[in-house]
Write an enzyme that holds these catalytic residues in place. Structure first.
Site, short mmCIF file in Angstrom:
data_model
loop_
_atom_site.label_atom_id
_atom_site.label_comp_id
_atom_site.label_asym_id
_atom_site.label_seq_id
_atom_site.Cartn_x
_atom_site.Cartn_y
_atom_site.Cartn_z
N TRP A 139 0.82 -1.19 0.00
CA TRP A 139 -0.05 -0.03 -0.05
C TRP A 139 0.69 1.18 -0.05
O TRP A 139 0.52 2.24 0.53
CB TRP A 139 -1.19 0.13 1.11
CG TRP A 139 -1.96 -1.11 1.04
CD1 TRP A 139 -1.83 -2.36 1.64
CD2 TRP A 139 -3.15 -1.17 0.32
NE1 TRP A 139 -2.98 -3.12 1.27
CE2 TRP A 139 -3.82 -2.44 0.67
CE3 TRP A 139 -3.94 -0.19 -0.24
CZ2 TRP A 139 -5.09 -2.82 0.00
CZ3 TRP A 139 -5.24 -0.51 -0.80
CH2 TRP A 139 -5.74 -1.69 -0.54
N LYS B 1 -5.96 0.10 -4.64
CA LYS B 1 -6.65 1.61 -4.75
C LYS B 1 -5.68 2.43 -5.77
O LYS B 1 -4.71 1.83 -6.13
CB LYS B 1 -7.02 2.39 -3.53
CG LYS B 1 -8.04 1.77 -2.65
CD LYS B 1 -8.43 2.54 -1.50
CE LYS B 1 -9.44 2.02 -0.40
NZ LYS B 1 -9.65 2.95 0.51
N ASP C 17 -33.92 4.07 -13.13
CA ASP C 17 -34.59 4.60 -11.86
C ASP C 17 -34.42 6.22 -12.10
O ASP C 17 -33.60 6.73 -12.66
CB ASP C 17 -33.76 4.42 -10.73
CG ASP C 17 -34.12 5.20 -9.52
OD1 ASP C 17 -35.11 4.95 -8.92
OD2 ASP C 17 -33.45 6.01 -9.11
N GLU D 104 -38.55 4.73 -15.20
CA GLU D 104 -39.64 5.24 -13.71
C GLU D 104 -39.68 6.57 -13.96
O GLU D 104 -38.82 7.48 -13.76
CB GLU D 104 -38.73 4.66 -12.42
CG GLU D 104 -39.56 5.02 -11.30
CD GLU D 104 -38.66 5.61 -10.17
OE1 GLU D 104 -39.14 5.73 -8.97
OE2 GLU D 104 -37.83 6.19 -10.51
#
Length: 708
Positions: A122, A155, A368, A422
């Site tokens: 990391w 990451k 949505d 929707e």
């Protein structure tokens, strides 16, 4: 709570010849401006179908031509297809190659990007430092095969002028959360490719019968359910019940479980809290083997504000993916609004659509929050009373263009795909063909229907229910747009609202839902629950939707674990034991729902069969209509039963195929459902080939008869 904010927003809005390659195969009409203009009719189809839109034809044509212009731009005037354009997921993100690994990210504001993870402690190191691709905002890192391995967590460490931060790549296809620290990380995911058992699938969804569901709360236990548990325990129920499509919520990764999946952080990652990508694929594959289509609830209307997990500040530019200024944040949902005018954002979202279709074999999407996308106001506080309200300059043409091209893309990738909007404002053309000036959705949600039923139950005494109003509301839709009708969805089951069964019976469900112990409230609730569903499902012009558990009157509400409830899973589950217990009344409703769907499917081409009113009388509270050979008769009166109530119907013999009052469904069994009903001759109507059919209509009951 994120769920409450999202639901609140919905309730607020309710108030208120190279070009050939670029062709959208679903309509076979998406082409260059030149091609369309050469074949253009005098009036665009949307206006031909609805002359009241004539005053707004310039706006309709303008939006249509905007989409054509953008289509030509993205496809380089037809040199590539729209599907070719939407292959971003094959380029960006982390990929295993023959030579090792390659990682790419779009981050124009970054000054440096490193990959950090299990493979390098990391820590930033030169070996894992990406390089900007000259002349672009893209970054690239190539690594040897030994540089990382399947399962490693990682990451990005991103630097920008004046800051830095750890970020999850925007195109990450696997994101996991540490159980102890609750921190999310991307994960190297490169297993053996999943081997599909059902390689091709064409859904038989006429009519479309949708079972709306959530993987995590799809089990009895007070925990988060898994893809595998759903496949083994819930999917067989759906198959047995007769639904032909499942609509899965909360698939895209989201940091807060209680958001119901509506605050998405990683758009290309299937939520790991439910299991692995392969387990989701196995669920979809199993559904396909059983003839069940699978669509997902896709959220492209907004994104979570989180910076560590999401796209909120990927590389020091908070507007990289989102609108700047006042339009940056959604005022009701505590989230960020995509900038649909950016080609890179269009690329990201269109690629996202293709990814789920191609990689996971989803059969389509329910989009949505479409209302929120269509208007600068997100539809908040607007009434939408006339056509002018849809064409007064407050519409987001960029979002309209995106939705139109998304439908073109989806149907180009899979011509049998299903898309549902929707949308609560009633925007004309949403589910009309692109060639007609519409936006290309296959269906739109008939969101007026659940609102109507709830308003009726809340505000009217039973003796004031008017069949004429009921019939108008459940059939109130545009002739050229198919809809999905429903009595209630997940929205009506959330904390702060009530399901239909709970509005009808309330606390008596806890004390009087055992067979033999029913009181008047329970009898009333069971009777009306069946009648409401039958009226809604039998008048569809496209599809019918039910939320998981509501078919058997699941008690209580949905409340995801949160600080306010002690992080409890008590109400974030489905109690299947209730419907399985034959000593309780729940199975009456579940059994009726199954027979209702069977009855609807018994009429060939049900959707294409017109709903023909036979009779209504508001004083008697009686309604009758036919679809093909099926006759639907309702007596909504709470107290009055009728003997020899007559209707003029096509001459012949009629048999009862469904009776809400049957004892098998918790009724009184007052009719002899084995009897064949013969029409009675009347010389006045002999030329019409109609005769009188006389029936016994018990109070609060409905019959479905089939002409023999």
């Amino acid at each position: 709570m994120a769920t409450e904010k999202k639901t609140s927003a919905k309730n607020t809005t309710a108030k208120k010849t190279t070009a050939k390659k670029a062709t959208c195969k679903a309509t076979a009409k998406c082409a260059t401006k030149k091609t369309v203009k050469a074949a253009a009719p005098k009036h665009i189809g949307l206006v031909k179908n609805d002359p009241y839109l004539a005053d707004f034809e310039p706006a309709i044509v303008g939006r249509h031509e905007h989409a054509l212009w953008k289509l030509n731009q993205l496809t380089r005037n037809g040199k590539i297809s729209l599907s070719d354009f939407a292959n971003g997921y094959d380029y960006f993100g982390l990929h295993k190659t023959e030579k090792g690994w390659v990682f790419r990210e779009w981050a124009p504001n970054a000054t440096d990007i490193y990959l950090i993870g299990d493979f390098n402690g990391w820590q930033e190191s030169p070996k894992y430092r990406a390089k900007r691709i000259k002349g672009t905002g893209n970054w690239e890192l190539k690594l040897s095969e030994k540089a990382m391995k399947h399962g490693d967590l990682f990451k990005m460490k991103v630097h920008w002028e004046g800051g830095e931060g750890e970020r999850i790549p925007a195109w990450a296809n696997r994101v996991v959360q540490d159980e102890q620290t609750k921190i999310f990380s991307a994960q190297v995911w490169c297993p053996e490719p999943y081997k599909w058992k059902k390689k091709t699938f064409r859904p038989n969804t006429t009519p479309l019968l949708i079972y709306e569901c959530h993987i995590g709360m799809g089990q009895d236990a007070e925990k988060v359910g898994t893809y595998t548990e759903f496949k083994e325990k819930v999917l067989p129920r759906i198959i047995e019940d007769g639904y032909n499509c499942i609509q899965i919520m909360a698939i895209q990764e989201h940091p807060y479980y209680g958001s119901f999946g509506y605050h998405v952080s990683s758009f290309f990652a299937a939520s790991s809290r439910f299991g692995t990508p392969e387990e989701l694929k196995d669920l979809i594959d199993t559904a396909h083997q059983n003839g069940i289509a699978v669509i997902m609830d896709i959220v492209h209307s907004h994104a979570v504000k989180n910076e560590m997990e999401g796209l909120g500040n990927l590389a020091g530019d908070r507007n990289q993916y989102f609108y700047p200024g006042d339009r940056h944040e959604h005022p009701a949902w505590d989230s960020l609004c995509f900038d649909y005018g950016k080609d890179e954002v269009m690329h990201f979202l269109l690629s996202n659509c293709k990814y789920w279709l191609s990689e996971y074999h989803f059969d389509g999407f329910r989009f949505d929050g479409v209302t929120s996308m269509l208007y600068y106001s997100h539809g908040l506080g607007e009434a939408f009373c006339n056509y002018g309200d849809y064409f007064n300059g407050h519409e987001d043409d960029n979002a309209i263009c995106y939705l139109t091209l998304a439908n073109c893309l989806i149907h180009e990738v899979n011509k049998n795909a299903i898309t549902i909007a929707e949308e609560v404002s009633g925007m004309p053309g949403l589910a009309a063909k692109f060639a007609d000036g519409g936006y290309g959705f296959d269906y739109r949600m008939a969101m007026n229907i659940p609102d109507y039923w709830i308003k009726t139950i809340k505000e009217l005494k039973d003796e004031d229910w008017k069949p004429s109003s009921i019939f108008w509301e459940i059939k109130n839709r545009r002739a050229d747009e198919k809809t999905i009708s429903y009595c209630e969805s997940h929205d009506q089951a959330l904390v702060g609202d009530k399901t239909i069964i709970f509005r009808l019976i309330d606390a008596d469900m806890y004390w009087h839902f055992k067979k033999g112990d029913e009181n008047g409230m329970v009898h009333r609730g069971i009777a009306l629950h069946k009648m409401i569903r039958l009226a809604t499902a039998s008048t569809i012009n496209g599809g019918y939707l039910n939320f998981m558990g509501n078919e058997f009157g699941h008690p209580e509400w949905i409340d995801f674990p949160r600080e306010g409830n002690g992080w409890s899973y008590k109400y974030a589950r489905r109690q299947w034991n209730l419907v399985d217990n034959k000593d309780l009344c729940y199975h009456y409703l579940g059994d009726f729902d199954k027979e209702m769907l069977k009855t609807i499917k018994s009429e060939k081409n049900f959707n294409k069969t017109p709903v023909v009113e036979i009779w209504h009388n508001d004083g008697d509270q009686v309604l009758a209509y036919m679809r093909g050979d099926l006759l639907f008769v309702f007596n909504f009166s709470p107290t009055r039963s009728f003997t020899d109530y007559g209707f003029l119907v096509p001459t012949g013999a009629y048999s009862v195929v469904l009776d809400t009052d049957n004892k098998a469904f918790g009724g009184n069994g007052l009719n002899d459902d084995e009897m064949t009903h013969l029409t009675n001759y009347d010389p006045v109507y002999v030329n019409d080939r109609k005769e009188w059919l006389k029936l016994y209509l018990p109070a609060r009951s409905a019959l479905v008869l089939k002409k023999n």
